[in-house]
Design an enzyme around this catalytic site. Structure first.
Site, mmCIF file in Angstrom:
data_model
loop_
_atom_site.group_PDB
_atom_site.id
_atom_site.type_symbol
_atom_site.label_atom_id
_atom_site.label_comp_id
_atom_site.label_asym_id
_atom_site.label_seq_id
_atom_site.Cartn_x
_atom_site.Cartn_y
_atom_site.Cartn_z
ATOM 1 N N THR A 67 -10.982 -10.046 14.701
ATOM 2 C CA THR A 67 -9.727 -10.798 14.628
ATOM 3 C C THR A 67 -9.918 -12.181 15.260
ATOM 4 O OG1 THR A 67 -8.985 -9.749 16.682
ATOM 5 C CG2 THR A 67 -8.254 -8.750 14.623
ATOM 6 N N LYS A 73 -7.984 -8.769 7.372
ATOM 7 C CA LYS A 73 -7.563 -8.453 6.018
ATOM 8 C C LYS A 73 -8.670 -7.645 5.360
ATOM 9 C CE LYS A 73 -8.253 -11.366 2.454
ATOM 10 N NZ LYS A 73 -9.247 -10.571 1.847
ATOM 11 N N LYS A 97 -17.598 -12.110 4.830
ATOM 12 C CA LYS A 97 -17.072 -12.772 3.633
ATOM 13 C C LYS A 97 -16.001 -13.800 4.002
ATOM 14 C CE LYS A 97 -14.715 -11.532 -0.678
ATOM 15 N NZ LYS A 97 -14.203 -10.390 -1.463
ATOM 16 N N LYS A 109 -11.002 -2.917 6.764
ATOM 17 C CA LYS A 109 -11.116 -2.016 5.621
ATOM 18 C C LYS A 109 -10.445 -0.725 6.037
ATOM 19 C CE LYS A 109 -13.259 -2.710 2.207
ATOM 20 N NZ LYS A 109 -12.871 -3.284 0.912
ATOM 21 N N ASP A 151 -8.302 -1.870 -3.260
ATOM 22 C CA ASP A 151 -9.740 -1.650 -3.305
ATOM 23 C C ASP A 151 -9.970 -0.507 -4.280
ATOM 24 O OD1 ASP A 151 -12.283 -2.546 -1.727
ATOM 25 O OD2 ASP A 151 -12.449 -0.365 -1.764
#
Length: 171
Positions: A67, A73, A97, A109, A151
């Site tokens: 964070t 995210k 990413k 995730k 996802d």
């Protein structure tokens, strides 16, 4: 002759790649410790009352790997083979990413160890809402905390259930 093949887990692969990058950049052991450790990890039990009345328990996960750059995210995956190590690895990759594309987010995730193809739409709605409620109770999702996204095994339908459940808990 017996040939023993071992396969490296997704987490082992990601950590190995990170170690190579840390070494190539000449970063310290402190940097390695910081970069190789997720900030928050949550595993929850997600009960589901099936359409036939039986109750089955599923495992749900959410990892907020970083964070530092802002709220985390990352996707929510519904798959029968998901586990905590894979979730940590995918959150780590999302962190990279976001950083490499200069997005003001950390990586996350999550998911449920479930086969979405083996469940009705009503069952998927119930399990999604229960998973979301578990994340909300632990202060694991929200606009300034962690933003879930679709996802593998999830899409706009599941995201709308997540948003609706979040709104019900945060009027």
């Amino acid at each position: 002759m017996l040939i023993c093949m071992t396969t490296e887990s997704a987490l082992d692969t990601a950590l190995s790649q990170l170690k190579q990058a840390v070494n190539q950049l000449g970063l310290s052991e402190n940097d390695w410790q910081t970069l190789s450790t997720p900030r928050r990890v949550l595993e929850v039990a997600v009960p589901l009352r099936r359409d036939n009345g039986n109750v089955e328990m599923y495992r749900g996960y959410r990892v907020q790997y970083s964070t530092t750059r802002g709220p985390s995210k990352g996707g929510v995956r519904f798959h029968p083979d998901i586990d905590m190590n894979e979730t940590v690895a995918l959150a780590m990759l999302m962190t990279w990413k976001c950083a490499l594309t200069n997005l003001p987010y950390g990586g996350a995730k999550g998911g449920i160890k479930i086969d979405p193809k083996a469940h009705s739409e009503d069952e998927l709605e119930r399990v999604t809402r229960r998973y979301t409620a578990e994340l909300i109770k632990k202060n694991f999702i929200g606009p300034g905390i962690d933003v879930p996204a679709p996802d593998y095994g999830t899409g706009e339908r599941e995201m709308s259930w997540i948003v609706d459940t979040y709104a019900a808990f945060n009027p």
